[in-house]
Design an enzyme around this catalytic site. Structure first.
Site, PDB file in Angstrom:
ATOM      1  N   HIS A 152      -7.910   1.174  -4.593  1.00 50.82           N
ATOM      2  CA  HIS A 152      -8.054   0.424  -3.352  1.00 50.82           C
ATOM      3  C   HIS A 152      -8.130   1.445  -2.234  1.00 50.82           C
ATOM      4  O   HIS A 152      -7.224   2.209  -2.027  1.00 50.82           O
ATOM      5  CB  HIS A 152      -6.831  -0.475  -3.176  1.00 50.82           C
ATOM      6  N   ASN A 195       0.824  -1.223   0.000  1.00 48.10           N
ATOM      7  CA  ASN A 195       0.000   0.000   0.000  1.00 48.10           C
ATOM      8  C   ASN A 195       0.849   1.261   0.000  1.00 48.10           C
ATOM      9  O   ASN A 195       1.993   1.206   0.462  1.00 48.10           O
ATOM     10  CB  ASN A 195      -0.868   0.025   1.263  1.00 48.10           C
ATOM     11  N   ARG A 247     -14.374  -9.627  -0.045  1.00 44.90           N
ATOM     12  CA  ARG A 247     -15.043  -9.062   1.143  1.00 44.90           C
ATOM     13  C   ARG A 247     -16.506  -8.780   0.828  1.00 44.90           C
ATOM     14  O   ARG A 247     -17.403  -9.119   1.607  1.00 44.90           O
ATOM     15  CB  ARG A 247     -14.335  -7.768   1.560  1.00 44.90           C
TER      16      ARG A 247
HETATM   17  O1  TXD Z   1      -5.310  -5.260  -0.752  1.00 47.82           O
HETATM   18  C1  TXD Z   1      -4.173  -4.947  -0.537  1.00 47.82           C
HETATM   19  N1  TXD Z   1      -3.378  -4.588  -1.538  1.00 47.82           N
HETATM   20  C2  TXD Z   1      -3.639  -4.956   0.840  1.00 47.82           C
HETATM   21  C3  TXD Z   1      -2.388  -4.314   1.065  1.00 47.82           C
HETATM   22  C4  TXD Z   1      -4.310  -5.616   1.891  1.00 47.82           C
HETATM   23  C5  TXD Z   1      -3.714  -5.725   3.118  1.00 47.82           C
HETATM   24  C6  TXD Z   1      -2.398  -5.177   3.413  1.00 47.82           C
HETATM   25  N2  TXD Z   1      -1.841  -4.430   2.357  1.00 47.82           N
HETATM   26  C7  TXD Z   1      -0.456  -3.946   2.431  1.00 47.82           C
HETATM   27  O2  TXD Z   1       0.423  -5.051   2.215  1.00 47.82           O
HETATM   28  C8  TXD Z   1      -0.001  -3.388   3.746  1.00 47.82           C
HETATM   29  O3  TXD Z   1      -0.458  -2.063   3.912  1.00 47.82           O
HETATM   30  C9  TXD Z   1       1.496  -3.449   3.566  1.00 47.82           C
HETATM   31  O4  TXD Z   1       1.951  -2.345   2.763  1.00 47.82           O
HETATM   32  C10 TXD Z   1       1.708  -4.727   2.745  1.00 47.82           C
HETATM   33  C11 TXD Z   1       2.291  -5.883   3.532  1.00 47.82           C
HETATM   34  O5  TXD Z   1       1.472  -6.194   4.616  1.00 47.82           O
HETATM   35  P1  TXD Z   1       1.992  -7.179   5.781  1.00 47.82           P
HETATM   36  O6  TXD Z   1       0.880  -7.333   6.726  1.00 47.82           O
HETATM   37  O7  TXD Z   1       2.637  -8.374   5.200  1.00 47.82           O
HETATM   38  O8  TXD Z   1       3.116  -6.243   6.425  1.00 47.82           O
HETATM   39  P2  TXD Z   1       4.362  -6.667   7.334  1.00 47.82           P
HETATM   40  O9  TXD Z   1       4.038  -7.868   8.139  1.00 47.82           O
HETATM   41  O10 TXD Z   1       4.809  -5.406   7.993  1.00 47.82           O
HETATM   42  O11 TXD Z   1       5.471  -7.116   6.277  1.00 47.82           O
HETATM   43  C12 TXD Z   1       6.171  -6.220   5.474  1.00 47.82           C
HETATM   44  C13 TXD Z   1       7.566  -6.783   5.312  1.00 47.82           C
HETATM   45  C14 TXD Z   1       8.378  -6.802   6.611  1.00 47.82           C
HETATM   46  O12 TXD Z   1       8.850  -8.121   6.871  1.00 47.82           O
HETATM   47  C15 TXD Z   1       9.535  -5.863   6.321  1.00 47.82           C
HETATM   48  O13 TXD Z   1      10.751  -6.256   6.931  1.00 47.82           O
HETATM   49  C16 TXD Z   1       9.642  -5.983   4.807  1.00 47.82           C
HETATM   50  O14 TXD Z   1       8.293  -5.987   4.371  1.00 47.82           O
HETATM   51  N3  TXD Z   1      10.368  -4.909   4.172  1.00 47.82           N
HETATM   52  C17 TXD Z   1      11.118  -5.133   3.080  1.00 47.82           C
HETATM   53  N4  TXD Z   1      11.355  -6.248   2.372  1.00 47.82           N
HETATM   54  C18 TXD Z   1      12.162  -6.157   1.327  1.00 47.82           C
HETATM   55  N5  TXD Z   1      12.740  -4.991   0.935  1.00 47.82           N
HETATM   56  C19 TXD Z   1      12.533  -3.855   1.615  1.00 47.82           C
HETATM   57  N6  TXD Z   1      13.115  -2.721   1.225  1.00 47.82           N
HETATM   58  C20 TXD Z   1      11.691  -3.891   2.744  1.00 47.82           C
HETATM   59  N7  TXD Z   1      11.275  -2.968   3.644  1.00 47.82           N
HETATM   60  C21 TXD Z   1      10.465  -3.604   4.512  1.00 47.82           C
END
Ligand code: TXD
Length: 319
Positions: A176, A121, A152
């Protein structure tokens, strides 16, 4: 035939759930990538240990090195940070834009032939930025939101009509977020449009309006309950459905944030529309006739996406 390779960028809540589902469904070998050291490796090991119980042979590895996503067939991106209290929308945009830049460059260098599904997001802006930074063709980069939003909507409709979710088809357009456009006239129970079901006395306009409202704020409702994070089971399931459509050339008609240039009167923008997903990636944008209300709502939604994009361009001048 060699197994397919699925790379998951971001090993957080959605990333871990994606890996679990991909392994259970036998989609291929899985690489979980994250910037945090230990987390993707730990989750990969834990998930690998499901194999003997579930009977899957998928090789699941954790990595902090983009070289390990080389040759991926499908990449699902959930990397980023969530909005925290005190963080403005622009702060979040700035952080996640930088993440998309790193991810896009990693994909460009290592897996330029992949089909890329973005989930991070704010979705419509992030998928656009990811496409720009990766340089992949527009039909190979798509955003997941519509499958979740319509799931949903369908769940609430099935509940209201007391019918199986299998018989409910629902339709959601636009960005979204709060401006998404659930389209009632194309939402049906076994082909019977919702407005007809209202006429048949199966529900009321007020109840359906409340369902539309609840669908629009479906993500927020879950955040409010969980308090420490956002939804991840249904978002992961939705991402996997899109991956399967590509891997198995299913030609499924799914709502997705796709690159629109001309259709729906929208130019050069990623926004939620119905698309056909098959082996060619996004093979078609399905342009349906909309009534005046849906058209007006779509315009509001498109304007909100455009505004986000302008903010992105203000933050990163290379966009
Ligand atoms: O419908 C939709 N598109 C969505 C979007 C529905 C629900 C959640 N949505 C979004 O998905 C939410 O707002 C987040 O932007 C993402 C991921 O959700 P999640 O719940 O998986 O978030 P987490 O658990 O915080 O995981 C994000 C991971 C975390 O392990 C960080 O260390 C990693 O991203 N991260 C990275 N990985 C790789 N490279 C970089 N640069 C990086 N930065 C953070």
């Amino acid at each position: 035939m060699a197994r397919k390779k699925i790379a998951l960028i971001g090993a957080g809540n959605i990333g871990g759930t994606l890996a679990h589902l991909a392994a259970l469904k036998g989609l291929g070998d899985i690489v979980l990538f994250d910037v945090v050291e230990g987390v993707p490796q730990g989750k990969a090991l834990d998930l690998s240990q499901c194999g003997p119980v579930e009977g899957f042979d998928a090789k699941i590895t954790g990595s902090n090195d983009y070289a390990d996503i080389a040759g991926a067939d499908v990449i699902i991106v959930t990397a980023g940070v969530a909005r925290k209290p005190g963080m403005s929308r622009d702060d979040l945009l700035g952080i996640n834009l930088k993440v998309m830049k790193a991810v896009g460059e990693g994909i460009k260098a290592n897996a330029p032939d992949a089909f890329v599904i973005c989930i991070t997001n704010p979705l419509d802006a992030m998928v656009w930025a990811l496409r720009e930074f990766s340089g992949l063709p527009h039909n190979k980069v798509v955003g997941m939101a519509g499958v979740l939003d319509s799931a949903r909507f369908s769940h609430f409709l099935a509940d209201e009509f007391q019918v199986s979710v299998k018989d409910v088809t629902s339709f959601v357009l636009g960005g979204h977020g709060d401006t998404m456009v659930p389209v009632i006239s194309y939402s049906t129970v076994s082909g019977i449009p919702v407005p007809d079901l209202i006429k048949m006395g199966r529900s009321t306009q007020d109840k359906i309006d409340a369902i539309v409202k609840r669908t629009r704020s479906g993500g927020g409702e879950i955040v409010g309950l969980l308090k420490t994070g956002s939804a991840y089971y249904a978002p992961a399931t939705s991402g996997i459905a899109m991956a399967e459509a590509y891997l198995y050339d299913q030609k499924r008609v799914l709502p997705a944030a796709a690159y629109v240039d001309g259709q729906y009167g929208v130019n050069d923008l990623y926004v939620g529309v119905p698309v056909v997903i098959g082996a060619g990636g996004v093979e078609q944008i399905v342009e349906i006739a909309l009534d005046d209300e849906a058209k007006a709502n779509l315009t509001v939604s498109v304007d909100a996406v455009k505004e986000l994009l302008e903010a992105c361009k203000g933050i990163d001048s290379s966009l």
